[in-house]
Each structure stands twice: as C-alpha cells, then as structure tokens.
Scaffold this motif. Structure first.
Motif, short mmCIF file in Angstrom:
data_model
loop_
_atom_site.label_atom_id
_atom_site.label_comp_id
_atom_site.label_asym_id
_atom_site.label_seq_id
_atom_site.Cartn_x
_atom_site.Cartn_y
_atom_site.Cartn_z
N MET A 1 0.85 -1.17 0.00
CA MET A 1 0.00 0.00 0.00
C MET A 1 0.90 1.24 0.00
SD MET A 1 -2.70 1.52 2.79
CE MET A 1 -3.66 0.13 3.08
N PRO A 2 0.63 2.23 -0.88
CA PRO A 2 1.46 3.43 -0.92
C PRO A 2 1.28 4.26 0.36
CG PRO A 2 -0.41 3.65 -2.40
CD PRO A 2 -0.43 2.26 -1.86
N PRO A 3 2.32 4.99 0.74
CA PRO A 3 2.20 5.81 1.95
C PRO A 3 1.23 6.96 1.73
CG PRO A 3 4.26 6.26 0.84
CD PRO A 3 3.62 5.11 0.13
N LYS A 4 0.54 7.34 2.79
CA LYS A 4 -0.38 8.47 2.71
C LYS A 4 0.39 9.72 3.09
CE LYS A 4 -4.51 5.90 3.56
NZ LYS A 4 -5.86 5.96 4.00
N HIS A 5 0.09 10.79 2.42
CA HIS A 5 0.74 12.06 2.71
C HIS A 5 -0.25 13.18 2.50
CE1 HIS A 5 1.09 12.70 -1.63
NE2 HIS A 5 1.50 11.45 -1.69
N GLY A 6 0.15 14.38 2.89
CA GLY A 6 -0.72 15.54 2.76
C GLY A 6 -0.83 16.01 1.33
N PRO A 7 -1.56 17.09 1.13
CA PRO A 7 -1.74 17.62 -0.22
C PRO A 7 -0.44 18.14 -0.80
CG PRO A 7 -2.70 19.09 1.42
CD PRO A 7 -2.24 17.87 2.14
N TRP A 8 -0.36 18.18 -2.13
CA TRP A 8 0.80 18.68 -2.83
C TRP A 8 0.94 20.18 -2.56
CZ3 TRP A 8 1.18 22.49 -6.45
CH2 TRP A 8 2.41 22.59 -7.11
N VAL A 38 1.18 29.26 3.53
CA VAL A 38 0.77 27.86 3.37
C VAL A 38 -0.41 27.76 2.42
CG1 VAL A 38 -0.26 25.89 4.56
CG2 VAL A 38 1.71 27.05 5.56
N ARG A 39 -1.42 28.64 2.58
CA ARG A 39 -2.57 28.63 1.66
C ARG A 39 -2.10 28.87 0.23
NH1 ARG A 39 -4.83 31.43 6.00
NH2 ARG A 39 -4.56 33.45 5.02
N LEU A 40 -1.17 29.80 0.07
CA LEU A 40 -0.64 30.12 -1.26
C LEU A 40 0.13 28.94 -1.85
CD1 LEU A 40 -0.47 32.59 -3.14
CD2 LEU A 40 1.70 33.13 -2.04
N SER A 41 0.86 28.21 -1.02
CA SER A 41 1.61 27.06 -1.52
C SER A 41 0.69 25.93 -1.97
CB SER A 41 2.60 26.56 -0.47
OG SER A 41 1.93 25.88 0.57
N LEU A 42 -0.48 25.86 -1.37
CA LEU A 42 -1.44 24.82 -1.75
C LEU A 42 -2.18 25.15 -3.04
CD1 LEU A 42 -2.86 23.98 1.76
CD2 LEU A 42 -1.42 22.52 0.35
N ASP A 43 -2.39 26.46 -3.30
CA ASP A 43 -3.08 26.88 -4.52
C ASP A 43 -2.67 28.31 -4.85
OD1 ASP A 43 -4.70 27.39 -6.67
OD2 ASP A 43 -6.59 27.16 -5.58
N VAL A 71 5.05 28.70 -14.34
CA VAL A 71 3.99 28.34 -15.28
C VAL A 71 3.16 27.16 -14.76
CG1 VAL A 71 3.52 27.49 -17.60
CG2 VAL A 71 5.24 29.25 -17.25
N ILE A 72 3.80 26.15 -14.23
CA ILE A 72 3.04 24.99 -13.75
C ILE A 72 2.79 25.03 -12.24
CG2 ILE A 72 3.69 23.49 -15.65
CD1 ILE A 72 5.81 22.24 -13.87
N GLY A 73 3.18 26.13 -11.60
CA GLY A 73 2.86 26.33 -10.20
C GLY A 73 3.67 25.53 -9.21
N THR A 74 4.81 25.03 -9.62
CA THR A 74 5.62 24.24 -8.69
C THR A 74 6.48 25.11 -7.78
OG1 THR A 74 7.35 23.98 -10.35
CG2 THR A 74 5.70 22.21 -10.18
N ILE A 75 6.76 26.34 -8.23
CA ILE A 75 7.54 27.29 -7.43
C ILE A 75 6.79 28.61 -7.40
CG2 ILE A 75 9.71 28.56 -7.24
CD1 ILE A 75 11.04 26.24 -8.74
N VAL A 76 6.73 29.22 -6.23
CA VAL A 76 6.11 30.53 -6.07
C VAL A 76 7.17 31.47 -5.48
CG1 VAL A 76 4.33 31.85 -4.86
CG2 VAL A 76 3.81 29.55 -5.72
N LEU A 77 7.50 32.53 -6.22
CA LEU A 77 8.46 33.52 -5.75
C LEU A 77 7.68 34.64 -5.06
CD1 LEU A 77 11.25 34.89 -5.58
CD2 LEU A 77 10.77 35.87 -7.85
N VAL A 78 7.89 34.78 -3.75
CA VAL A 78 7.24 35.83 -2.99
C VAL A 78 8.12 37.07 -3.04
CG1 VAL A 78 6.43 36.54 -0.71
CG2 VAL A 78 6.02 34.22 -1.50
#
Length: 84
Positions: A1-8, A38-43, A71-78
């Motif tokens: 069974m794959p490990p459970k983790h939080g949201p991306w 944290v909210r920003l990192s989630l969406d 572009v794909i939202g993997t990094i957010v520069l504050v």
C-alpha cells in the motif's frame, strides 16, 4: 500500500525584499503570514493577477502578498509581504 501524505504544495521562495520584511516582523505577524503562505503554496491561484502579466497578489483581512508563480505552479516567488 502506498504511503499516505498531505496535499501537494508548491515550493515557496522568498525574494530578498520579502526576507527583510519578514525579519522585521514580530512573532505574531510571522504566524499570520505563515498561514497565508501555506494557503498560497497549496493553490497559487487564490490571488488575483496583477496589472502586469507575471505578478499576482493575494490579500485577506490582515495580509498582502505579491508573488510570481511558475507556469506549472511548482515554485512561487514571494516578492513583497505586508501584515497589518
């Protein structure tokens, strides 16, 4: 069974200006800002696109964050933060 983790989450990177602003904040303001980041990192789309094509702005009752997502939202520069 794959490990459970939080949201991306996106990786959040602070510009020098934002780092200096955070360094000048007290602990209470940092906690408020941390929750918003944290909210920003989630969406990263929870903010609104700025007048320019790259920057976005997130605001709530106490926080303002100006940021640039990749572009794909993997990094957010504050780039800029306010708590008040």
């Amino acid at each position: 069974m794959p490990p459970k983790h939080g949201p991306w989450r996106a990786q959040v990177v602070l510009h020098d200006v934002a780092e200096r602003q955070i360094d000048a904040m007290n602990d209470a303001d940092r906690e408020i800002l941390d929750a918003a980041i944290v909210r920003l990192s989630l969406d990263h789309r929870i903010g609104a696109r700025g007048d320019g094509k790259l920057e976005w702005e997130y605001r709530d009752d106490r926080v303002r964050i100006v940021y640039i997502p990749t572009v794909i939202g993997t990094i957010v520069l504050v780039a800029y933060v306010e708590v008040g």
